[in-house]
Scaffold this motif. Structure first.
Motif, mmCIF file in Angstrom:
data_model
loop_
_atom_site.group_PDB
_atom_site.id
_atom_site.type_symbol
_atom_site.label_atom_id
_atom_site.label_comp_id
_atom_site.label_asym_id
_atom_site.label_seq_id
_atom_site.Cartn_x
_atom_site.Cartn_y
_atom_site.Cartn_z
ATOM 1 N N LEU A 73 0.828 -1.215 0.000
ATOM 2 C CA LEU A 73 0.000 0.000 0.000
ATOM 3 C C LEU A 73 0.860 1.262 0.000
ATOM 4 C CD1 LEU A 73 -2.790 -1.101 2.508
ATOM 5 C CD2 LEU A 73 -2.972 -0.922 0.018
ATOM 6 N N LYS A 74 2.052 1.162 0.555
ATOM 7 C CA LYS A 74 2.981 2.303 0.519
ATOM 8 C C LYS A 74 3.395 2.602 -0.918
ATOM 9 C CE LYS A 74 4.896 1.182 5.080
ATOM 10 N NZ LYS A 74 6.123 0.791 5.840
ATOM 11 N N TRP A 75 3.521 1.556 -1.728
ATOM 12 C CA TRP A 75 3.889 1.754 -3.127
ATOM 13 C C TRP A 75 2.746 2.411 -3.896
ATOM 14 C CZ3 TRP A 75 5.316 -4.119 -3.621
ATOM 15 C CH2 TRP A 75 6.359 -4.412 -2.716
ATOM 16 N N LEU A 76 1.504 2.011 -3.573
ATOM 17 C CA LEU A 76 0.358 2.647 -4.219
ATOM 18 C C LEU A 76 0.281 4.128 -3.846
ATOM 19 C CD1 LEU A 76 -2.524 -0.002 -3.975
ATOM 20 C CD2 LEU A 76 -0.796 0.305 -5.745
ATOM 21 N N LYS A 77 0.583 4.414 -2.594
ATOM 22 C CA LYS A 77 0.582 5.809 -2.150
ATOM 23 C C LYS A 77 1.636 6.607 -2.916
ATOM 24 C CE LYS A 77 0.666 8.601 2.076
ATOM 25 N NZ LYS A 77 0.805 8.571 3.562
ATOM 26 N N LYS A 78 2.770 5.973 -3.193
ATOM 27 C CA LYS A 78 3.829 6.645 -3.958
ATOM 28 C C LYS A 78 3.395 6.894 -5.394
ATOM 29 C CE LYS A 78 8.790 6.451 -4.949
ATOM 30 N NZ LYS A 78 10.053 5.689 -4.756
ATOM 31 N N VAL A 79 2.627 5.956 -5.971
ATOM 32 C CA VAL A 79 2.079 6.154 -7.315
ATOM 33 C C VAL A 79 1.205 7.406 -7.339
ATOM 34 C CG1 VAL A 79 0.447 5.231 -9.018
ATOM 35 C CG2 VAL A 79 2.196 3.743 -8.031
ATOM 36 N N LYS A 80 0.362 7.571 -6.321
ATOM 37 C CA LYS A 80 -0.504 8.747 -6.220
ATOM 38 C C LYS A 80 0.324 10.024 -6.169
ATOM 39 C CE LYS A 80 -4.005 8.951 -3.533
ATOM 40 N NZ LYS A 80 -4.946 8.916 -2.393
ATOM 41 N N GLU A 81 1.340 10.005 -5.307
ATOM 42 C CA GLU A 81 2.144 11.207 -5.100
ATOM 43 C C GLU A 81 3.005 11.541 -6.313
ATOM 44 O OE1 GLU A 81 2.616 10.460 -0.254
ATOM 45 O OE2 GLU A 81 4.270 9.996 -1.634
ATOM 46 N N THR A 82 3.482 10.525 -7.005
ATOM 47 C CA THR A 82 4.396 10.743 -8.122
ATOM 48 C C THR A 82 3.666 11.095 -9.417
ATOM 49 O OG1 THR A 82 5.939 9.154 -7.152
ATOM 50 C CG2 THR A 82 6.277 9.732 -9.481
ATOM 51 N N TYR A 83 2.593 10.390 -9.706
ATOM 52 C CA TYR A 83 1.938 10.545 -11.006
ATOM 53 C C TYR A 83 0.539 11.155 -10.927
ATOM 54 C CZ TYR A 83 5.754 7.539 -12.484
ATOM 55 O OH TYR A 83 7.002 7.016 -12.726
ATOM 56 N N GLY A 84 0.015 11.359 -9.732
ATOM 57 C CA GLY A 84 -1.315 11.946 -9.600
ATOM 58 C C GLY A 84 -2.430 11.000 -9.992
ATOM 59 N N MET A 85 -2.119 9.718 -10.071
ATOM 60 C CA MET A 85 -3.141 8.729 -10.432
ATOM 61 C C MET A 85 -3.960 8.323 -9.207
ATOM 62 S SD MET A 85 -0.650 6.299 -12.763
ATOM 63 C CE MET A 85 -1.902 5.391 -13.678
ATOM 64 N N LYS A 86 -5.192 7.929 -9.433
ATOM 65 C CA LYS A 86 -5.974 7.302 -8.384
ATOM 66 C C LYS A 86 -5.536 5.835 -8.294
ATOM 67 C CE LYS A 86 -8.435 11.030 -7.770
ATOM 68 N NZ LYS A 86 -8.269 11.854 -6.553
ATOM 69 N N VAL A 87 -5.628 5.245 -7.118
ATOM 70 C CA VAL A 87 -5.168 3.868 -6.960
ATOM 71 C C VAL A 87 -6.295 2.980 -6.441
ATOM 72 C CG1 VAL A 87 -2.751 4.482 -6.660
ATOM 73 C CG2 VAL A 87 -4.247 4.359 -4.648
ATOM 74 N N CYS A 88 -6.214 1.716 -6.832
ATOM 75 C CA CYS A 88 -7.310 0.783 -6.618
ATOM 76 C C CYS A 88 -6.748 -0.584 -6.263
ATOM 77 C CB CYS A 88 -8.111 0.708 -7.918
ATOM 78 S SG CYS A 88 -9.539 -0.372 -7.912
#
Length: 363
Positions: A73-88
């Motif tokens: 889940l920490k990696w998904l949070k990084k995806v949000k912060e880095t690329y502005g994507m929503k995560v699922c």
């Protein structure tokens, strides 16, 4: 009894852009931080707004890879912060839900095994009560429409209005080229009952093999579904799970650009006049079909009385097998599929047995 769902259409969630298809993409499983970030980078480059990755993976046998768990889940949070994507990601318990809330997961989905379990669905619904997280529910493993609707109802009763479904096909022992039977007729029925429900197809789990993804995705679009959830991996050959059905981000982009997206309707006057005329013909034919069915039931009742008078059992299996076989062959000659004729004739036979049984019971 099914009740009306109080839902907010997916186009109002703020995650997706039109025109169709809405698209959720990412690896089957979050494996490493590097794999997650590399895949997200590739997907973000051509406009994917919602990134998916399995954190907890349900497996039949213990000892199989069951996901990296909460650290992912920490990696998904990084995806949000880095690329502005929503995560699922997928959840299957109260603990999963609470962890997703803690790490700011934007959308959750509920898998086919979980959606078939009312106890787990209620546990998840209770854990989500008071939140505004969009929830997507995959169809149960077996083709049980009421079970699918029941899962949605539990979530809706908990106050969740941003609801959608993911059609991923059904388990089957029949010899088919796909991993799961598409079972489109059930998807069509659910779509008809709840037209505002955000409706995704999952061609990855339906196909089980990337070579079928385009045809299944196109079929979903032809049926007017809203979007797709597709598994995409930066290097599918090295995937820890479901390698055969995953696409690289580049190949996913090619697939999406290959789809023919059709309008839900047309304002063209010639089209509207033509379609109205054809629908009028259909209405007349349907009315005639109902009248014929009613006449057939009357004859079935007479047959039931005749059997009763002569102390003969209602069910005549040999006779019915021959009738069904004959009708299937006649249907084929007229361009009807065996599946269509079989479904119609079996439904008629069931009603005939019911009518005859009422006669036998003296109703």
């Amino acid at each position: 009894m099914a009740h009306e769902l109080d839902i907010i259409p997916g186009t109002e969630w703020g995650f997706f852009t039109l025109p169709r298809p809405m698209c959720i993409a990412g690896p089957c499983s979050a494996e490493t931080e590097e794999q997650v970030m590399e895949t997200a980078k590739g997907l973000n480059a051509f406009g994917i707004h919602v990134f998916r990755a399995g954190i907890w993976k349900p497996r039949t046998h213990p000892g199989s890879f069951e996901g990296v768990g909460t650290p992912g889940l920490k990696w998904l949070k990084k995806v949000k912060e880095t690329y502005g994507m929503k995560v699922c990601t997928e959840v299957a318990s109260e603990k999963h839900v609470l962890e997703c809330i803690k790490y700011g997961v934007d959308v959750i989905w509920i898998g086919a095994r979980t959606s078939a379990n009312p106890f787990l669905m209620q546990e998840i619904a209770d854990a989500l009560e008071g939140t505004d997280i969009p929830v997507l529910v995959k169809n149960p493993v077996n083709p049980d429409l009421d079970l699918w609707i029941g899962a949605l109802e539990r979530l809706n009763r908990a106050g969740l209005r941003k609801l959608g479904v993911i059609h991923r096909g059904f388990s089957t022992s029949a010899p088919i080229p796909y991993r799961n039977d598409p079972g489109w007729k059930i998807a069509i029925e659910l779509r008809t009952r709840y037209p505002k429900l955000a409706f995704f197809a999952d061609p990855s789990h339906m196909a089980g093999d990337r070579k079928y993804l385009l045809e299944l995705s196109q079929r979903a679009m032809d049926l007017g579904l809203d979007g797709l959830m597709v598994e995409s991996h930066c290097d599918p050959s090295c995937a820890w799970s479901d390698a055969k059905q995953q696409l690289t981000p580049h190949d996913l982009q090619t697939l999406l650009e290959s789809l023919v997206i059709r309008d839900n309707t047309s304002e063209n006057e010639a089209y509207k006049e033509g379609i109205d005329a054809l629908r009028t013909r259909i209405d007349v034919l349907d009315e005639n079909l109902i009248k014929l069915l009613a006449d057939r039931c009357k004859v079935s009742g007479q047959i039931g009385q005749y059997k009763k008078d002569h102390n003969v059992a209602i069910l005549q299996a040999g006779r019915w097998e021959q009738v069904l076989s004959d009708m299937i062959e006649k249907g084929k000659a007229l361009g009807l599929s065996e599946e269509c004729v079989s479904a119609i004739m079996n439904a008629i036979h069931d009603e005939s047995v019911r009518v005859q049984n009422r006669v036998l019971e003296g109703d």
